[in-house]
Structures are given as structure tokens and as C-alpha cells.
Design a protein around this motif. Sequence first.
Motif, short mmCIF file in Angstrom:
data_model
loop_
_atom_site.label_atom_id
_atom_site.label_comp_id
_atom_site.label_asym_id
_atom_site.label_seq_id
_atom_site.Cartn_x
_atom_site.Cartn_y
_atom_site.Cartn_z
N SER A 116 0.80 -1.30 0.06
CA SER A 116 -0.14 -0.05 0.07
C SER A 116 0.76 1.34 0.04
O SER A 116 0.09 2.28 -0.49
CB SER A 116 -1.01 -0.08 1.17
N ALA A 117 2.36 1.20 0.52
CA ALA A 117 2.81 2.26 0.58
C ALA A 117 3.69 2.56 -0.71
O ALA A 117 4.47 3.65 -0.93
CB ALA A 117 3.68 2.32 1.85
N ASP A 118 4.18 1.39 -1.48
CA ASP A 118 5.03 1.42 -2.47
C ASP A 118 5.20 2.26 -3.61
O ASP A 118 6.00 3.03 -3.79
CB ASP A 118 5.14 -0.06 -3.08
N GLU A 119 3.87 2.68 -3.95
CA GLU A 119 3.84 3.45 -5.01
C GLU A 119 3.97 5.03 -4.32
O GLU A 119 4.68 5.92 -5.11
CB GLU A 119 2.29 3.55 -5.48
N ASN A 120 3.86 5.33 -3.19
CA ASN A 120 3.89 6.59 -2.47
C ASN A 120 5.30 6.82 -2.24
O ASN A 120 5.91 7.91 -2.58
CB ASN A 120 2.95 6.71 -1.22
N VAL A 121 6.10 5.62 -1.79
CA VAL A 121 7.31 5.92 -1.61
C VAL A 121 8.44 6.19 -2.84
O VAL A 121 9.24 7.05 -2.57
CB VAL A 121 7.87 4.76 -1.00
N LYS A 180 2.89 25.27 6.41
CA LYS A 180 2.41 25.25 4.95
C LYS A 180 1.31 24.18 4.97
O LYS A 180 1.58 23.08 5.92
CB LYS A 180 3.64 24.75 3.94
N GLU A 181 0.40 24.12 4.19
CA GLU A 181 -0.52 23.03 4.01
C GLU A 181 0.05 21.84 3.49
O GLU A 181 0.48 21.97 2.35
CB GLU A 181 -1.81 23.70 3.36
N VAL A 182 -0.45 20.51 3.84
CA VAL A 182 -0.35 19.34 3.28
C VAL A 182 -1.60 18.95 2.69
O VAL A 182 -2.58 18.83 3.43
CB VAL A 182 0.28 18.35 4.20
N GLY A 183 -1.78 18.72 1.39
CA GLY A 183 -2.88 18.34 0.88
C GLY A 183 -3.49 17.18 1.17
O GLY A 183 -2.76 16.15 1.91
N ALA A 184 -4.78 16.77 1.17
CA ALA A 184 -5.46 15.67 1.51
C ALA A 184 -4.69 14.13 0.73
O ALA A 184 -4.52 13.24 1.57
CB ALA A 184 -6.82 15.41 1.12
N GLU A 185 -4.40 14.43 -0.54
CA GLU A 185 -3.79 13.19 -1.24
C GLU A 185 -2.23 13.19 -0.50
O GLU A 185 -1.91 11.72 -0.57
CB GLU A 185 -3.82 13.37 -2.77
N SER A 186 -1.60 14.08 -0.48
CA SER A 186 -0.34 13.96 0.24
C SER A 186 -0.47 13.38 1.74
O SER A 186 0.26 12.58 1.86
CB SER A 186 0.61 15.41 0.33
N GLU A 187 -1.18 13.83 2.30
CA GLU A 187 -1.39 13.28 3.74
C GLU A 187 -1.71 11.87 3.63
O GLU A 187 -1.06 11.27 4.21
CB GLU A 187 -2.55 14.12 4.38
N THR A 213 0.59 6.41 4.64
CA THR A 213 1.14 4.94 4.38
C THR A 213 2.52 4.81 4.67
O THR A 213 2.79 3.66 5.09
CB THR A 213 0.89 4.77 2.86
N MET A 214 3.36 5.96 4.59
CA MET A 214 4.77 5.68 5.01
C MET A 214 4.89 5.76 6.54
O MET A 214 5.71 4.94 7.32
CB MET A 214 5.72 6.90 4.35
N ARG A 215 3.85 6.36 7.31
CA ARG A 215 4.00 6.41 8.72
C ARG A 215 3.78 5.28 9.46
O ARG A 215 4.01 4.55 10.38
CB ARG A 215 2.93 7.55 9.15
N ILE A 216 2.75 4.42 8.68
CA ILE A 216 2.32 3.17 9.21
C ILE A 216 3.38 2.09 8.96
O ILE A 216 3.56 1.26 9.99
CB ILE A 216 1.01 2.78 8.44
N ILE A 217 4.10 2.31 7.93
CA ILE A 217 5.41 1.39 7.72
C ILE A 217 6.28 1.71 8.67
O ILE A 217 6.72 0.74 9.67
CB ILE A 217 5.94 1.70 6.15
#
Length: 185
Positions: free
Chosen positions: A108-113, A146-153, A158-162
Motif C-alpha cells: 500500500s505504500a510502495d507507489e507513494n514511496v 504550509k498546508e499538506v494536501g489530502a492526497e499527500s496526507e 502509508t509511510m508513517r504506518i510502515i
Amino acid sequence: MFISQEKLQSNIAEYVIYMYQVEDMVRAYHFNIDKIRVHIIRPQVKSESFEAEAVKWYEEVIKEMKSRGLTSKGHLHRLGEVITEMIYLHNTLKDVVEDKRYLELIASADENVEAFQKKSDLGSMHFVEVCFQALYMKLLLKIQGKEVGAESEKAFDTMRIILAYLTQAYHQMKAGDMTMFEKQK
């Protein structure tokens, strides 16, 4: 200083990110202990004895950073050791134990990483290191207001959970509980 000791014992991922911040603060104050004392230590520490301890701790950090040529980039040796242990743990859970839950989290995190690694020009940095860099960047964005958008959040999450999963396994391992290394059936 006291925060780092507490985080080292209770949450290794928070320790690493906290120490990244310490390194950047030391650089921002140009390794000047007097400025660090005035702007960082005194606002946080209320007693002279604790202040002296904190100054000594920052002086040790400064000395190590200077001796290792970390004046503009790079991380303390102690952080490298922790990251190496976390990478070892990641590889063990993924490739040896084949921990199903961890494999799902990676998927679930791979693509984001990969996207963060490419966008941030992190080259061949290991998956675990990229997760740390991403969460540190998120912290810096929040500090800067600075604001972090919903998609970035969602991607950061996913990386935080890893890292949360690895942190739990790391502390189990350090406590002598090796059950996470038992091959799952």
C-alpha cells in the motif's frame, strides 16, 4: 537532549526524526553553542543544572557533526546505525519471515514511496530511508505553516504506518522478543 533519550527508548522512529531536526537546528545556528543555548536550550530547560547537561549534550552533537564533516548535510553515526538496523528489520520481515501484514503495508505504500523518492531526487535511497525523509519533510512543512494536501496526507500516512510497524518490531527485538521473526504459516 532529554527528549532524545526518551524517544530512543520509547519510539525509535520519532527519535530519528527528532535527531534530524536537531542536526538541522545545529546547522541553522552555525554550530554556535551560545546561540543554541539562548534560542533552543533556555526556552525549554528551567534549571541551571539541566541547562548545563543540555549544553554538554549539544556540544557533543556539534563535535561529532564537525568531526564527521556533517556541516552542510548528512547524519550522525548513531542515526546511521539505527537506520541500518531498521533496514535489516525491514528486509527480514519482508524477505525471510514474509510477514503478511508487513507485506500488505509495503504494497500500500510502495507507489507513494517511489513517487516521493523520484520527486525528491533521492536516487537509490532505501525504502525505509525514504519513509524517514518523507515524514521529516512533512514535519518541516508543518513547522513552516504550509498546508499538506489530502492526497499527500494519505501518501505520508502509508509511510508513517510502515515506520510504526517497524518501530514496534524494533522495540520488541531490542527487548529480546524475537517472535516477529517466526516464519508465518
